[in-house]
Design a protein around this motif. Sequence first.
Motif: not given
Length: 346
Positions: A176-186, A324-334
């Motif tokens: 879940a974490y890796a695919s969320a980060l991959g998604h965020d990286l486009g 980018q990974f930290v930002r996922l959580s800051a934006d509540n998207r983790l």
Amino acid sequence: MDDIAHARSSALSSTPSSRARVLVVDDLSGNVNLATALLHREGYLVSTATNGIDALAAVARDHPDLVLMDVRMPGLDGFEACRALKSDPATRLIPVVLVTALQDADDRIRGIEAGADDFITKPFNAHELRARLRSLVRLKRYTDELDTADSVILSLALTIEARDPSTDGHCQRLAAYASALGHDLGLDGEAIAALQRGGFLHDIGKVGIPDRILLKPARLTADEYEVMKGHTNIGDRLCGELRSLRLVRPIVRHHHERLDGSGYPDGLKGDAIPLFAQIMGIVDVFDALTTERPYKPALSVARAYEELQIEVSHGWRSADLVEQFVRLSADNRLPRLDARGAIWLA
Ligand SMILES: [Fe+2]
């Protein structure tokens, strides 16, 4: 003739080695009966449908090895039904042969656009039909076997996780974490799928690590750690023969590399470490830090981020990826997951 030679010869004989099922779709009963008679004679099991909608229901119900479908039908026609089958991950590997009239060249173009695997013209030539179907059914059997090998590997990964109750849900969380980060990286869909599978498979090589080391409820000695590091090479060899895991294999081998070359197994530096492996390395550390283990308590998410920043300052992790990974959580998207890895939403 021994068993292997017999199996090989029956697989190559003119009759399907085990009875393959063909779904015949045509709104004209005369055509359905003709094709059914031909296919029965060749040893196939046959299901039938008279329009596109019925065909989709029959595929879901009967799981055919091949669909032989007329293109001209009332309601959902053969092109649309083909397109629907090819866009569904559950049915896209079922070969679809479209039946067209000899004079309709445009139908072939439309069929190719709809994802058809082959075409056959009416009226059927029995020899041609036999040859086309045999090769496509054989191909389908090979992809089924690949699919099965893939799921065996996945089950093995979950079995390994089950050996160590303290890591319960680790694979699901990493996926879940890796695919969320991959998604965020486009990254594209294929990359996201590789990251998701990589979450489950990254530690597949632990199957070769003895329980006394894998399950040790304390920090490992230097010698034990050397043995544990071998899980990357073992996993790499396990994935090696599966084409379907070609994007996952670099994750399995390189998820413990560090940008400064101090990681393992190959001591790769900087961009030489595949991006997917760098992503998995970050989320693997994050999950290890935020999860309780027999020899350490769980850190808070904020503390885990600090630790990741420290790893960046050591030159181990990419500052951009960690940010980018930290930002996922800051934006509540983790993705939020419970202890067993199930996703829950805040
Ligand atoms: Fe690992």
